[in-house]
Design a protein around this motif. Structure first.
Motif, short mmCIF file in Angstrom:
data_model
loop_
_atom_site.label_atom_id
_atom_site.label_comp_id
_atom_site.label_asym_id
_atom_site.label_seq_id
_atom_site.Cartn_x
_atom_site.Cartn_y
_atom_site.Cartn_z
N UNK A 224 0.84 -1.34 0.02
CA UNK A 224 0.05 -0.06 0.16
C UNK A 224 1.02 1.28 0.08
N UNK A 225 1.86 1.29 0.76
CA UNK A 225 2.72 2.38 0.79
C UNK A 225 3.37 2.59 -0.44
N UNK A 226 3.92 1.75 -1.36
CA UNK A 226 4.43 1.62 -2.65
C UNK A 226 3.55 2.24 -3.62
N UNK A 227 2.07 1.96 -3.56
CA UNK A 227 1.12 2.30 -4.33
C UNK A 227 0.81 3.66 -4.16
N UNK A 228 0.63 4.00 -2.81
CA UNK A 228 0.62 5.35 -2.40
C UNK A 228 1.76 6.41 -3.14
N UNK A 229 2.87 5.96 -2.79
CA UNK A 229 4.09 6.60 -3.26
C UNK A 229 3.75 7.00 -4.61
N UNK A 230 3.50 6.01 -5.53
CA UNK A 230 3.36 6.30 -6.98
C UNK A 230 2.24 7.33 -7.15
N UNK A 231 0.95 7.39 -6.41
CA UNK A 231 0.21 8.21 -6.57
C UNK A 231 0.50 9.40 -6.34
N UNK A 232 1.31 9.76 -5.36
CA UNK A 232 1.72 10.75 -4.73
C UNK A 232 2.71 11.52 -5.78
N UNK A 233 3.40 10.73 -6.59
CA UNK A 233 4.27 11.23 -7.63
C UNK A 233 3.37 11.90 -8.68
N UNK A 234 2.29 11.07 -9.09
CA UNK A 234 1.28 11.56 -10.19
C UNK A 234 0.73 12.77 -9.66
N UNK A 236 1.65 15.14 -7.51
CA UNK A 236 2.64 16.10 -7.46
C UNK A 236 3.07 16.65 -8.89
N UNK A 237 3.12 15.74 -9.61
CA UNK A 237 3.66 16.14 -11.22
C UNK A 237 2.25 17.23 -11.57
N UNK A 238 1.15 16.77 -11.28
CA UNK A 238 -0.03 17.62 -11.57
C UNK A 238 0.15 19.09 -11.06
N UNK A 239 0.40 19.33 -9.87
CA UNK A 239 0.68 20.19 -9.10
C UNK A 239 1.89 21.32 -9.55
N UNK A 240 2.95 20.41 -9.87
CA UNK A 240 4.29 21.05 -10.53
C UNK A 240 3.79 21.75 -11.52
N UNK A 241 2.98 21.35 -12.56
CA UNK A 241 2.68 21.69 -13.77
C UNK A 241 1.62 23.01 -13.70
N UNK A 242 0.60 22.68 -12.71
CA UNK A 242 -0.65 23.61 -12.65
C UNK A 242 -0.22 24.69 -11.89
#
Length: 301
Positions: A224-234, A236-242
């Motif tokens: 679950x931690x690994x899946x959450x980390x992958x989701x957090x990357x996605x 933050x990518x959206x926030x880093x663009x927006x």
């Protein structure tokens, strides 16, 4: 409590390299806030933050040394290895922040108008604040997980990165409340939701690790931690663009700092800080995802 037949006091708690580092932390921390309280002085939110850091870290360090020296930590419902590793990383981040802030706002070269004695006390406090950071960083270095070693999750690179991620998120929140005008657009409100969600989940992961309750969960914690980390990357990518688009594009914001913007009360400055630390946290989550593929989780140490 029944006797196990072993020694009542754990001398390794103060004679091992980690124990010596903690004794230095206690000494440097006490010296730092004593110098400031006696003659150095502090004021405003910056000074209060520094004093809180030094006294808080001193108190928890004394607690850790006492518990390990007397074996009392075995009576606590904590994963002790996770707790000490998490605190060492947090104290490192807090102490380095205070070691930068205090001299930046309170130390000056000349004696006027505070007087030479106060100046000297502030310089001495700044030196010991720097030594305090080194002592905590030394503990993190000594207790971090070695390659192939089975250890507490919070002592791994991934666990330590969780503390840094939460700390960076706190910096982002501080800039958000400092007149960042994030409510101006729905897109920037989405970014705030991303920062908040990732911060809350990261804190929950740390809390479950420190309390040693991961084995009680009905789902596999490590996966679950690994899946959450992958989701957090996605996310933050959206926030880093927006965030940069809606703050620094000519259509929505300003690419340059407005000339009439007051120092310390300028929304553009807060937006820039948020943008920078958004990319910092994005990098941290990417590193976390990479390292999380290589670690072994231990539910209770």
């Amino acid at each position: 409590m029944e006797s196990t037949g072993g020694p009542y006091l754990n001398t390794a708690a103060v004679t091992s390299p980690v124990g010596i580092a903690r004794l230095l932390q206690m000494t440097f921390g006490c010296t730092t806030f004593s110098l400031v309280a006696h003659q150095g002085g502090f004021s405003a939110a910056y000074g209060t933050f520094c004093m809180f850091v030094w006294t808080f870290c001193f108190a928890i360090t004394v607690f850790i040394i006492t518990c390990e020296f007397t074996h009392l930590h075995s009576c606590l419902s904590l994963s002790w290895g996770n707790f000490t590793a998490a605190f060492a990383m947090l104290a490192t981040l807090m102490s380095v922040t205070a070691a930068v802030i205090y001299p930046l706002y309170f130390v000056q070269v000349g004696c006027y108008p505070i007087g030479c004695e106060v100046r000297d006390f502030r310089i001495a406090a700044s030196v010991f604040a720097g030594l305090l950071f080194v002592a905590y960083a030394a503990e993190v270095f000594l207790t971090r997980a070695k390659p192939g070693q089975v250890t507490s999750y919070m002592a791994t690179i991934s666990g330590l990165l969780k503390i840094v991620q939460a700390f960076v998120a706190c910096i982002i929140f501080g800039a958000l409340v400092n007149d960042s005008q994030y409510g101006k657009y729905v897109a920037t409100q989405w970014c705030v939701a991303v920062y908040s969600f990732c911060f809350v989940v990261t804190v929950v992961v740390v809390a479950f690790s420190v309390t040693g309750k991961t084995a009680l969960l009905w789902f596999p914690f490590e996966r679950s931690v690994v899946i959450y980390t992958f989701g957090a990357v996605l996310l933050y990518v959206s926030a880093a663009v927006i965030w940069p688009v809606f703050c620094f594009d000519n259509k929505y914001g300003s690419p340059q700092r407005p000339s009439l913007c007051a120092k310390g009360k300028c929304p553009w400055d807060s937006q820039l800080v948020i943008a920078i630390f958004t990319y910092v946290n994005l990098l941290l989550y990417v590193l976390d995802l990479a390292y999380s593929q290589r670690i072994r989780f231990v539910s209770h140490l």
